[in-house]
Design an enzyme around this catalytic site. Structure first.
Site, PDB file in Angstrom:
ATOM      1  N   LYS A 200       0.854  -1.102   0.055  1.00 38.14           N
ATOM      2  CA  LYS A 200      -0.113   0.136  -0.015  1.00 38.14           C
ATOM      3  C   LYS A 200       0.672   1.334   0.003  1.00 38.14           C
ATOM      4  O   LYS A 200       1.287   1.734   1.081  1.00 38.14           O
ATOM      5  CB  LYS A 200      -1.033   0.031   1.274  1.00 38.14           C
ATOM      6  CG  LYS A 200      -1.869   1.056   1.011  1.00 38.14           C
ATOM      7  CD  LYS A 200      -2.480   1.660   2.429  1.00 38.14           C
ATOM      8  CE  LYS A 200      -1.596   2.799   2.746  1.00 38.14           C
ATOM      9  NZ  LYS A 200      -1.759   3.968   1.973  1.00 38.14           N
ATOM     10  N   GLU A 275       9.891   1.204  10.793  1.00 37.43           N
ATOM     11  CA  GLU A 275      10.771   2.346  10.249  1.00 37.43           C
ATOM     12  C   GLU A 275      10.540   3.650  10.244  1.00 37.43           C
ATOM     13  O   GLU A 275       9.430   4.071   9.594  1.00 37.43           O
ATOM     14  CB  GLU A 275      11.473   1.923   9.012  1.00 37.43           C
ATOM     15  CG  GLU A 275      12.104   0.796   8.789  1.00 37.43           C
ATOM     16  CD  GLU A 275      13.314   0.638   9.474  1.00 37.43           C
ATOM     17  OE1 GLU A 275      13.875   1.585   9.698  1.00 37.43           O
ATOM     18  OE2 GLU A 275      13.825  -0.696   9.705  1.00 37.43           O
ATOM     19  N   CYS A 309      13.599  10.529   6.071  1.00 39.67           N
ATOM     20  CA  CYS A 309      13.689  10.246   7.714  1.00 39.67           C
ATOM     21  C   CYS A 309      15.067  10.403   8.403  1.00 39.67           C
ATOM     22  O   CYS A 309      15.081  10.504   9.537  1.00 39.67           O
ATOM     23  CB  CYS A 309      13.593   8.884   7.672  1.00 39.67           C
ATOM     24  SG  CYS A 309      14.323   7.721   6.849  1.00 39.67           S
ATOM     25  N   GLU A 406      10.188  16.141  14.497  1.00 46.11           N
ATOM     26  CA  GLU A 406      10.521  16.264  13.161  1.00 46.11           C
ATOM     27  C   GLU A 406       9.750  17.120  11.856  1.00 46.11           C
ATOM     28  O   GLU A 406       8.717  16.735  12.141  1.00 46.11           O
ATOM     29  CB  GLU A 406      10.594  14.580  12.692  1.00 46.11           C
ATOM     30  CG  GLU A 406      10.851  14.261  11.179  1.00 46.11           C
ATOM     31  CD  GLU A 406      10.369  12.840  10.970  1.00 46.11           C
ATOM     32  OE1 GLU A 406       9.335  12.451  11.145  1.00 46.11           O
ATOM     33  OE2 GLU A 406      11.358  12.334  10.433  1.00 46.11           O
TER      34      GLU A 406
HETATM   35  P1  NAD Z   1       2.536   8.462   7.661  1.00 46.20           P
HETATM   36  O1  NAD Z   1       2.884   7.655   8.810  1.00 46.20           O
HETATM   37  O2  NAD Z   1       1.690   9.491   7.557  1.00 46.20           O
HETATM   38  O3  NAD Z   1       2.167   7.485   6.264  1.00 46.20           O
HETATM   39  C1  NAD Z   1       3.055   6.447   6.025  1.00 46.20           C
HETATM   40  C2  NAD Z   1       1.926   5.364   5.435  1.00 46.20           C
HETATM   41  O4  NAD Z   1       1.149   4.798   6.484  1.00 46.20           O
HETATM   42  C3  NAD Z   1       1.120   5.884   4.283  1.00 46.20           C
HETATM   43  O5  NAD Z   1       0.871   4.873   3.380  1.00 46.20           O
HETATM   44  C4  NAD Z   1      -0.230   6.138   4.798  1.00 46.20           C
HETATM   45  O6  NAD Z   1      -1.497   5.830   3.834  1.00 46.20           O
HETATM   46  C5  NAD Z   1      -0.261   5.062   5.981  1.00 46.20           C
HETATM   47  N1  NAD Z   1      -1.269   5.230   7.141  1.00 46.20           N
HETATM   48  C6  NAD Z   1      -1.420   6.380   7.727  1.00 46.20           C
HETATM   49  N2  NAD Z   1      -2.365   6.258   8.810  1.00 46.20           N
HETATM   50  C7  NAD Z   1      -2.405   4.874   8.850  1.00 46.20           C
HETATM   51  C8  NAD Z   1      -3.026   4.169   9.917  1.00 46.20           C
HETATM   52  N3  NAD Z   1      -3.859   4.624  10.710  1.00 46.20           N
HETATM   53  N4  NAD Z   1      -2.911   2.566   9.803  1.00 46.20           N
HETATM   54  C9  NAD Z   1      -2.150   2.149   8.943  1.00 46.20           C
HETATM   55  N5  NAD Z   1      -1.635   2.849   7.783  1.00 46.20           N
HETATM   56  C10 NAD Z   1      -1.681   4.078   7.718  1.00 46.20           C
HETATM   57  O7  NAD Z   1       3.829   9.023   7.105  1.00 46.20           O
HETATM   58  P2  NAD Z   1       4.408   9.701   5.662  1.00 46.20           P
HETATM   59  O8  NAD Z   1       3.850  11.174   6.158  1.00 46.20           O
HETATM   60  O9  NAD Z   1       3.919   9.138   4.524  1.00 46.20           O
HETATM   61  O10 NAD Z   1       5.738   9.636   5.831  1.00 46.20           O
HETATM   62  C11 NAD Z   1       6.807  10.414   6.614  1.00 46.20           C
HETATM   63  C12 NAD Z   1       7.071   9.687   7.704  1.00 46.20           C
HETATM   64  O11 NAD Z   1       7.894   8.646   7.474  1.00 46.20           O
HETATM   65  C13 NAD Z   1       8.393  10.647   8.420  1.00 46.20           C
HETATM   66  O12 NAD Z   1       8.008  10.539   9.875  1.00 46.20           O
HETATM   67  C14 NAD Z   1       9.499   9.920   8.089  1.00 46.20           C
HETATM   68  O13 NAD Z   1      10.577  10.109   8.912  1.00 46.20           O
HETATM   69  C15 NAD Z   1       9.170   8.506   7.929  1.00 46.20           C
HETATM   70  N6  NAD Z   1      10.193   7.848   7.313  1.00 46.20           N
HETATM   71  C16 NAD Z   1      10.945   6.714   7.909  1.00 46.20           C
HETATM   72  C17 NAD Z   1      11.788   6.242   7.259  1.00 46.20           C
HETATM   73  C18 NAD Z   1      12.600   5.318   7.879  1.00 46.20           C
HETATM   74  O14 NAD Z   1      13.463   4.258   7.063  1.00 46.20           O
HETATM   75  N7  NAD Z   1      12.878   5.182   8.969  1.00 46.20           N
HETATM   76  C19 NAD Z   1      12.011   6.104   5.637  1.00 46.20           C
HETATM   77  C20 NAD Z   1      11.101   7.126   5.138  1.00 46.20           C
HETATM   78  C21 NAD Z   1      10.253   8.081   5.911  1.00 46.20           C
END
Ligand code: NAD
Length: 503
Positions: A200, A275, A309, A406
């Site tokens: 997804k 992650e 991230c 962040e």
């Molecule tokens: P997000 O948590 O808003 O969304 C991530 C994914 O989760 C999306 O596909 C979203 O649709 C889904 N999602 C949202 N709510 C959900 C729920 N209740 N249940 C299940 N899935 C749900 O994050 P984002 O804004 O898309 O990405 C940015 C974040 O990702 C930042 O905090 C960044 O640091 C982190 N990130 C971490 C890494 C790593 O390897 N540690 C890599 C890239 C991004």
């Protein structure tokens, strides 16, 4: 007001065709519409305009994907595929990604806003390399044998060993900052281990995940082994996490959603790897080679518009070199060419969405209100796209939200320190622990600091350097588990102990 927009007339034919009609989802080897008949818009971050529409999956579509993935897991074509066959299919997928590298880079840039030079030079080659690296593990997953003692059965001999088995159906939920790379970070080790996957992508950037779906079919993976569904995280992501038919959730995203997933996943005792976010410190000691340090710091925070991230978003400079380094960083930040992702000259593109732009802008305003000194940037660019200029704050401290939280944008918070002990204390004063970097030419100082920093990665004289072989993941609230390297395969397999009484 449209000067910073992508020129869509230059798109490759394959990408023009790709966005010219509503995209469907891949379930059980077939391209299908949402059962609810709903779609949502995918926007070009450089203009805010609609590029194309994708399906808005319903909970029933999640059920259908689970049925398809389970059937494939238990079916002969994949369930009984030999390791060498899984390896061959993954190598074929890597070849296809490489063959279509230019088109995929263009699609990634268009969808996310990142500079085409970065999509071409980093995202795609790193993805191809990673799939090839993981393909090799398919034939190298193995258990161990044990000479057991069993003290209460002294007259019986035993033969004992372990097997590594696929964890089952994997729900892979990924963010929008590196959509292609995040997709293969989940897919490749899961498939090497023999799992099936429901992928997804984030709603803002679903396009390259759907393109991967096409390449998966072209590579010859049996139907249902990889399914790609698109829709709202709070709805279908949540349905995946609570679904009893999904054995593992592999999640990359924000710490807040990661925590919610961990809580909800416990109900079905799912395997969960997370992650999550970061607020990575960069420590510059006064013996650092500044010529090498400046580009490292600049790329560490401004690459991908700070939407990384592991972005080096907190900079600690030793007092003796503070003024000199700050002046050079200010000049370097001002010289960054901000523009639309598809312009080859662009060094920093727009943010992914209007929401992310608003969020970053609010942090910048909070930084000013909290008393930090705005050295460079701080504004939205005059454009319909989602631009924020490269921004540096000096005189920050740990009471400020721009230092504690962040931001996930091109905002660097700087302060100075006097000695190594203070640098370590400041670096570790965060709930996050994803990454960090140290700039110094003194190996003894580097070796003293490296073990003291509580983070999953310490880069030395560089930042944001990734390799398929190097485990990546977080200490503290930055996550659970390690992606990449041999460790990633372990996330997708269960260990079964077998103990056989022999005559
Ligand atoms: P997000 O948590 O808003 O969304 C991530 C994914 O989760 C999306 O596909 C979203 O649709 C889904 N999602 C949202 N709510 C959900 C729920 N209740 N249940 C299940 N899935 C749900 O994050 P984002 O804004 O898309 O990405 C940015 C974040 O990702 C930042 O905090 C960044 O640091 C982190 N990130 C971490 C890494 C790593 O390897 N540690 C890599 C890239 C991004």
């Amino acid at each position: 007001m449209t000067a910073l927009c992508n020129d869509l007339t230059t798109l490759s034919r394959i990408n023009s065709d790709f966005i010219s009609r509503d995209r469907q989802m891949l379930i059980g080897g077939a391209w299908v519409d949402s059962s609810a008949g709903a779609t949502f818009a995918v926007r070009d971050p450089s203009s805010g305009k609609e590029l194309t529409r994708v399906q808005k999956a319903s909970v029933q579509d999640v059920d259908a994907a689970v049925v398809a993935a389970r059937k494939a897991l238990e079916g002969k074509a994949w369930g009984e595929a030999r390791p060498a066959e899984r390896e061959r299919l993954l190598l074929r997928l890597a070849d296809l990604l490489e063959k279509h590298a230019d088109d995929i880079a263009e699609l990634e840039s268009l969808d996310n806003g990142k500079p085409i030079s970065q999509a071409t030079g980093l995202d795609v080659p790193l993805s191809v390399n990673f799939v090839r690296y993981m393909a090799g593990f398919a034939t190298k997953i193995h258990g161990r044998t044990f000479d057991v003692s069993v003290p209460y059965a002294p007259d019986t001999r035993f033969f004992a060993y372990t097997r590594r088995e696929p964890v089952g159906v994997v729900g892979a939920i990924i963010p929008w900052n590196m959509p292609l790379l995040m997709a293969v970070w989940k897919l490749a080790p899961a498939l090497a281990a023999g799992c099936t996957v429901i992928l997804k992508p984030a709603s803002d950037t679903p396009l390259t995940a759907l393109r991967i779906g096409e390449l998966v079919l072209e590579a010859g993976f049996p139907e249902g082994v990889v399914n790609v569904i698109t829709g709202a995280g709070g709805e279908i992501g949540d349905a995946m996490v609570s679904h009893p038919g999904i054995d593992k959730i592999a999640f990359t995203g924000s710490t807040s959603v990661g925590k919610a997933i961990a809580r909800s996943g416990v109900d079905t005792m799912k395997r969960i790897s997370l992650e999550l976010g970061g607020k990575s410190p960069v420590i510059v000691l006064d013996d650092a080679d500044l010529a090498a340090t400046i580009p490292g710091i600049i790329l560490g925070i401004f690459a991908n518009c700070g939407q990384v991230c592991s972005a080096g978003s907190r900079l600690y400079i030793q007092r003796g070199i503070y003024d000199r380094l700050m002046a050079a960083l200010g000049d370097a930040a001002k010289s960054i060419k901000v523009g639309p992702g598809l312009d080859p000259a662009t060094q920093m593109g727009p943010m992914v969405s209007a929401g992310q732009q608003r969020s970053v802008q609010a942090y910048i305003e909070a930084g000013v209100a909290e008393g930090a000194e705005l050295v460079v940037g701080g504004g939205q660019l005059a454009s319909e796209g989602f631009y924020v200029s490269p921004t540096i704050f000096a005189n920050t401290d740990h009471s400020m939200s721009i230092v504690r939280e962040e931001i996930f944008g091109p905002v660097l918070a700087v302060q100075c320190f006097d000695d190594e002990a203070e640098a370590v204390k400041l670096a570790n004063d965060t709930p996050y622990g994803l990454a960090s970097s140290i700039y110094s030419t003194n190996v003894n100082r580097i070796q003293r600091l490296t073990p003291a920093i509580k983070a999953g990665t310490v880069w030395v004289n560089c930042h944001n350097i990734f390799d398929a072989a190097l485990p990546f993941g977080g200490y503290k609230e930055s996550g659970i588990g390690r992606e990449m390297g041999e460790e990633a395969v372990g996330l997708y397999s269960e260990i079964k102990s077998v103990c056989m009484a022999v005559g």
